[in-house]
Design a protein around this motif. Structure first.
Motif, PDB file in Angstrom:
ATOM      1  N   LYS A  87      -5.683   2.605  -8.710  1.00 22.71           N
ATOM      2  CA  LYS A  87      -5.253   2.131  -7.261  1.00 22.71           C
ATOM      3  C   LYS A  87      -6.348   2.779  -6.288  1.00 22.71           C
ATOM      4  O   LYS A  87      -6.489   2.030  -5.220  1.00 22.71           O
ATOM      5  CB  LYS A  87      -4.177   2.982  -7.387  1.00 22.71           C
ATOM      6  N   ARG A  88      -7.026   3.714  -6.457  1.00 24.93           N
ATOM      7  CA  ARG A  88      -7.983   4.322  -5.744  1.00 24.93           C
ATOM      8  C   ARG A  88      -9.278   3.276  -5.664  1.00 24.93           C
ATOM      9  O   ARG A  88      -9.740   3.145  -4.556  1.00 24.93           O
ATOM     10  CB  ARG A  88      -8.449   5.619  -6.164  1.00 24.93           C
ATOM     11  N   HIS A  89      -9.587   2.749  -6.807  1.00 21.46           N
ATOM     12  CA  HIS A  89     -10.825   1.656  -6.735  1.00 21.46           C
ATOM     13  C   HIS A  89     -10.314   0.380  -6.290  1.00 21.46           C
ATOM     14  O   HIS A  89     -11.234  -0.174  -5.499  1.00 21.46           O
ATOM     15  CB  HIS A  89     -11.124   1.416  -8.121  1.00 21.46           C
ATOM     16  N   ARG A  90      -9.094  -0.019  -6.478  1.00 17.21           N
ATOM     17  CA  ARG A  90      -8.554  -1.062  -5.622  1.00 17.21           C
ATOM     18  C   ARG A  90      -8.628  -1.075  -4.249  1.00 17.21           C
ATOM     19  O   ARG A  90      -9.128  -1.837  -3.379  1.00 17.21           O
ATOM     20  CB  ARG A  90      -7.084  -1.786  -6.013  1.00 17.21           C
ATOM     21  N   LYS A  91      -8.255   0.194  -3.977  1.00  8.06           N
ATOM     22  CA  LYS A  91      -8.242   0.360  -2.461  1.00  8.06           C
ATOM     23  C   LYS A  91      -9.702   0.402  -1.764  1.00  8.06           C
ATOM     24  O   LYS A  91     -10.177  -0.467  -0.782  1.00  8.06           O
ATOM     25  CB  LYS A  91      -7.782   1.653  -1.914  1.00  8.06           C
ATOM     26  N   MET A  92     -10.597   0.968  -2.711  1.00  6.21           N
ATOM     27  CA  MET A  92     -12.083   1.248  -2.423  1.00  6.21           C
ATOM     28  C   MET A  92     -12.815  -0.144  -2.330  1.00  6.21           C
ATOM     29  O   MET A  92     -13.536  -0.426  -1.402  1.00  6.21           O
ATOM     30  CB  MET A  92     -12.712   1.744  -3.343  1.00  6.21           C
ATOM     31  N   GLN A  94      -2.872   4.735 -12.060  1.00  5.83           N
ATOM     32  CA  GLN A  94      -3.021   5.703 -11.015  1.00  5.83           C
ATOM     33  C   GLN A  94      -4.494   5.633 -10.442  1.00  5.83           C
ATOM     34  O   GLN A  94      -4.600   5.559  -9.150  1.00  5.83           O
ATOM     35  CB  GLN A  94      -2.322   7.020 -11.352  1.00  5.83           C
ATOM     36  N   GLN A  95      -5.373   5.904 -11.438  1.00  7.30           N
ATOM     37  CA  GLN A  95      -6.580   5.915 -10.852  1.00  7.30           C
ATOM     38  C   GLN A  95      -7.263   4.756 -10.408  1.00  7.30           C
ATOM     39  O   GLN A  95      -7.993   4.649  -9.574  1.00  7.30           O
ATOM     40  CB  GLN A  95      -7.531   6.552 -11.938  1.00  7.30           C
ATOM     41  N   THR A 154     -13.078   2.151 -13.209  1.00  4.44           N
ATOM     42  CA  THR A 154     -11.974   3.259 -13.781  1.00  4.44           C
ATOM     43  C   THR A 154     -12.615   3.926 -15.173  1.00  4.44           C
ATOM     44  O   THR A 154     -12.438   5.114 -15.455  1.00  4.44           O
ATOM     45  CB  THR A 154     -10.653   2.816 -13.749  1.00  4.44           C
ATOM     46  N   VAL A 167       0.756  -1.235  -0.039  1.00  5.74           N
ATOM     47  CA  VAL A 167      -0.135   0.069   0.039  1.00  5.74           C
ATOM     48  C   VAL A 167       0.858   1.207  -0.050  1.00  5.74           C
ATOM     49  O   VAL A 167       0.678   2.266  -0.735  1.00  5.74           O
ATOM     50  CB  VAL A 167      -0.849  -0.001   0.970  1.00  5.74           C
ATOM     51  N   ILE A 205     -12.364  -3.067 -11.090  1.00  6.49           N
ATOM     52  CA  ILE A 205     -11.581  -2.040 -11.074  1.00  6.49           C
ATOM     53  C   ILE A 205     -11.683  -1.308 -12.556  1.00  6.49           C
ATOM     54  O   ILE A 205     -11.618  -0.124 -12.448  1.00  6.49           O
ATOM     55  CB  ILE A 205     -10.115  -2.368 -10.695  1.00  6.49           C
ATOM     56  N   ALA A 222      -6.360  -3.720  -1.950  1.00  5.49           N
ATOM     57  CA  ALA A 222      -4.798  -3.247  -1.698  1.00  5.49           C
ATOM     58  C   ALA A 222      -4.293  -4.216  -0.578  1.00  5.49           C
ATOM     59  O   ALA A 222      -4.984  -4.147   0.521  1.00  5.49           O
ATOM     60  CB  ALA A 222      -4.968  -1.854  -1.151  1.00  5.49           C
TER      61      ALA A 222
END
Ligand SMILES: Cc1ncc(COP(=O)(O)O)c(C=O)c1O
Length: 354
Positions: free
Chosen positions: A226-231, A223-224, A68, A29, A64, A235
């Motif tokens: 990554k935020r969806h993977r976290k959500m 890069q974008q 995205t 992360v 994801i 991650a």
């Protein structure tokens, strides 16, 4: 046990386990797991994308990608049988607020270009905004030809749409094309996804890793993403232990898919001959030829349950589902790293005894 249910059932080899054990680790992360970074860089380089992102499953890399590419209220064109539409619990609609527009397939697994084009909605307040075309290659064990993949991409470009490939089994497609043309599997893989905006690639199917999938695309897309993977909760921390299996798979298990394809062809031939030798089964079991690592058999309603029970009682595991165009069952047989010639020979005897 001869397990033909799926290529997801493979267990890591001793060499793969050793690679996992030896992997240098960090916190992914924070972006500092060296093994995850190595896997991502390696896959991007191999397949001609700028960047890649490691996630736990193919369902997640697909979701994801969809989230995205699309905003709330956008539409994605998919196939009726695509995993992204049919087999992912409606994730794009439920979690992404994306409207799927499913289309029927032709017998070779493709969707007619005219069907795609005529489905794209005009820019009108009544309609969802068509944003994305999703392909799947291989699909149901079938290879979508490179010329077709290019034609879809051109169509998307003409209409300003984005493109994603569910390449859970991309390397099966690539290896099959390479076998046919005598070329190099990696070059074929690159051609299949050339100029597509994103690709998801599973490491835990024919490639034999225990866990993992990669999402590939441009650096800004990843890069974008990554935020969806976290959500979505994908991650992971010291994920290098899993990524190491993926590196080992990409290094050692791509070319060997040709062996799974040869086994599937042999299995189809074995099933055809075994069925032909049993007069009772004439017209009751139809075996379809294999293009990659999957064989499908249509079994008539009269014998379907008895046949499935016969296989199960003799330690042959398969998956079966309701048929599309006949009464009875469609049985799927998948070849992989953990089934071999002895299993196919076992099936020959089992059918002969039916
Ligand atoms: C074509 C295809 N895409 C995506 C997936 C999803 O992969 P996972 O099981 O890792 O979520 C599968 C799984 O079987 C698949 O067959």
């Amino acid at each position: 046990m001869s397990d033909f249910r799926s290529d997801t059932v493979t267990r890591p080899t001793a060499a793969m386990k050793q690679a996992m054990f030896d992997a240098p680790l960090g916190d992914d992360v924070f972006g500092d797991d060296p093994t995850v970074n190595r896997l991502q860089d390696m896959a991007a380089e191999m397949l001609g994308f700028e960047a890649a992102l490691f996630a736990p499953s193919g369902t997640q890399t697909n979701l994801i990608a969809l989230m995205t590419h699309c905003q709330r209220g956008d539409e994605a064109i998919v196939g009726q049988q695509w995993h992204t539409y049919r087999w992912e619990a409606g994730g794009m609609a439920v979690l992404g607020s994306i409207q799927p527009q499913p289309l029927a397939h032709q017998p070779d697994g493709t969707i007619a270009l005219d069907d795609i084009e005529s489905t794209i909605k005009p820019d009108d307040q009544h309609f969802a905004r068509t944003r994305l075309i999703v392909m799947e290659n291989t699909t149901g064990g079938k290879v979508l030809p490179i010329a077709y993949m290019q034609a879809v991409r051109e169509l998307a470009r003409r209409h300003g749409l984005r493109t994603h490939i569910d390449g859970a089994r991309l390397f099966n497609a690539a290896v099959a094309l390479a076998t046919e043309s005598g070329g190099d599997a990696l070059a074929q893989a690159r051609k299949i996804c050339a100029s597509y905006d994103s690709l998801s690639l599973c490491l835990s199917k024919g490639l034999g890793a225990p866990v993992g999938s990669l999402l590939l695309g441009s650096a800004s897309f990843v890069q974008q993403a990554k935020r969806h993977r976290k959500m979505l909760g994908g991650a992971m921390r010291q994920a290098g232990m899993l990524a190491a299996a993926g590196i080992h798979a990409l290094q050692h298990h791509v070319e060997r898919l040709a062996q799974d394809h040869a086994h599937a062809a042999l299995l189809a031939d074995t099933l055809t001959k075994a069925v032909a030798s049993r007069p009772r089964l004439a017209g009751q079991i139809v075996v379809h030829p294999a293009q990659t690592n999957m064989v499908f058999t249509d079994v008539a309603g009269e014998v379907a349950d008895e046949f499935l029970a016969h296989l199960a009682a003799r330690n042959v595991q398969v998956t079966s589902g309701p048929p599309r165009k006949h009464a009875g069952k469609t049985i799927r047989w998948v070849t992989h790293l953990d089934v071999g010639l002895a299993d196919i020979e076992h099936v020959r005897g089992v059918i002969a005894a039916f």
